[in-house]
Design a protein around this motif. Structure first.
Motif, PDB file in Angstrom:
ATOM      1  N   LYS A  32       0.849  -1.184   0.000  1.00 50.71           N
ATOM      2  CA  LYS A  32       0.000   0.000   0.000  1.00 50.71           C
ATOM      3  C   LYS A  32       0.891   1.243   0.000  1.00 50.71           C
ATOM      4  O   LYS A  32       1.821   1.349   0.800  1.00 50.71           O
ATOM      5  N   GLY A  33       0.628   2.152  -0.920  1.00 52.90           N
ATOM      6  CA  GLY A  33       1.432   3.363  -1.070  1.00 52.90           C
ATOM      7  C   GLY A  33       2.656   3.169  -1.942  1.00 52.90           C
ATOM      8  O   GLY A  33       3.322   4.140  -2.293  1.00 52.90           O
ATOM      9  N   GLY A  34       2.958   1.918  -2.307  1.00 53.46           N
ATOM     10  CA  GLY A  34       4.134   1.633  -3.116  1.00 53.46           C
ATOM     11  C   GLY A  34       3.989   2.124  -4.548  1.00 53.46           C
ATOM     12  O   GLY A  34       2.897   2.221  -5.098  1.00 53.46           O
ATOM     13  N   HIS A  35       5.116   2.416  -5.148  1.00 50.46           N
ATOM     14  CA  HIS A  35       5.199   2.954  -6.511  1.00 50.46           C
ATOM     15  C   HIS A  35       5.697   1.855  -7.453  1.00 50.46           C
ATOM     16  O   HIS A  35       6.570   1.091  -7.087  1.00 50.46           O
ATOM     17  N   TRP A  36       5.113   1.795  -8.641  1.00 50.04           N
ATOM     18  CA  TRP A  36       5.616   0.893  -9.671  1.00 50.04           C
ATOM     19  C   TRP A  36       5.819   1.696 -10.948  1.00 50.04           C
ATOM     20  O   TRP A  36       5.124   2.685 -11.194  1.00 50.04           O
ATOM     21  N   ARG A  37       6.797   1.290 -11.749  1.00 43.90           N
ATOM     22  CA  ARG A  37       7.031   1.903 -13.059  1.00 43.90           C
ATOM     23  C   ARG A  37       7.676   0.885 -13.968  1.00 43.90           C
ATOM     24  O   ARG A  37       8.663   0.248 -13.605  1.00 43.90           O
ATOM     25  N   PHE A  38       7.075   0.720 -15.153  1.00 45.95           N
ATOM     26  CA  PHE A  38       7.568  -0.213 -16.164  1.00 45.95           C
ATOM     27  C   PHE A  38       7.774   0.540 -17.472  1.00 45.95           C
ATOM     28  O   PHE A  38       7.019   1.463 -17.795  1.00 45.95           O
ATOM     29  N   VAL A  39       8.770   0.107 -18.246  1.00 45.72           N
ATOM     30  CA  VAL A  39       8.933   0.585 -19.620  1.00 45.72           C
ATOM     31  C   VAL A  39       8.939  -0.652 -20.511  1.00 45.72           C
ATOM     32  O   VAL A  39       9.738  -1.572 -20.325  1.00 45.72           O
ATOM     33  N   GLU A  40       8.002  -0.671 -21.436  1.00 50.90           N
ATOM     34  CA  GLU A  40       7.853  -1.778 -22.389  1.00 50.90           C
ATOM     35  C   GLU A  40       8.548  -1.393 -23.697  1.00 50.90           C
ATOM     36  O   GLU A  40       8.403  -0.265 -24.160  1.00 50.90           O
ATOM     37  N   TYR A  41       9.284  -2.342 -24.265  1.00 48.86           N
ATOM     38  CA  TYR A  41       9.986  -2.106 -25.526  1.00 48.86           C
ATOM     39  C   TYR A  41       9.407  -2.992 -26.618  1.00 48.86           C
ATOM     40  O   TYR A  41       9.287  -4.198 -26.452  1.00 48.86           O
TER      41      TYR A  41
END
Length: 158
Positions: A60-69
């Protein structure tokens, strides 16, 4: 939108909301693991393309970030987890770099159908009708179904 039984069923529940349902031939524990363990998420989330996990804080409150190629194209996505109830529900924000500052709130529920099957239901709410329409017009349905097919393949491996 889509009528193929292996595709997600996507309906508009209002001009700012989308309801998405998809069934998987895997038990709840395996589907939950595919959504909550980054070593599995990274194998299906970006349509099965190469995925760079820049951040993954599954709490909870955590951040996620993905970059798809995909070829020479890169697509960034990110959000924050608002609620995580193990094997039941994930609520998170979702933002695509292609529509910066147009954030949806996605509530995903996991339903054990028995007989080794699980239904995943996502309700997305957008700030405006234009943002909802823009996401649909961006190719969201195709990308989502490609990711779900990659998830099918991952679930079939175990």
């Amino acid at each position: 939108m889509s009528t193929d039984t292996k595709d997600a069923v996507i309906t508009s529940t209002s001009d700012r909301e989308l309801h998405i349902e998809r069934e998987f031939d895997a038990p709840l524990d395996r589907v939950w693991a595919a959504y909550s363990r980054i070593e599995q998420v990274s194998r299906w989330w970006g349509r099965g393309h190469e995925l760079d996990v820049e951040r993954w804080e599954f709490r909870k409150g955590g951040h996620w970030r993905f970059v798809e190629y995909e070829g020479d194209q890169a697509y960034g996505f990110e959000g924050r987890f608002r609620e995580i109830t193990p094997k039941q529900r994930i609520v998170q924000s979702f933002e695509w770099d292609g529509m910066p500052a147009h954030i949806s709130i996605d509530s995903t529920t996991f339903v054990d159908l028995g007989n080794g099957r699980t239904k995943v239901v996502t309700d997305s709410i957008f700030h405006t009708a234009e943002e909802c329409a823009g996401m649909v017009e961006s190719g969201m349905e195709t990308g989502l179904n490609d990711s779900y097919r990659a998830l099918d393949a991952l679930l079939a491996q175990s």
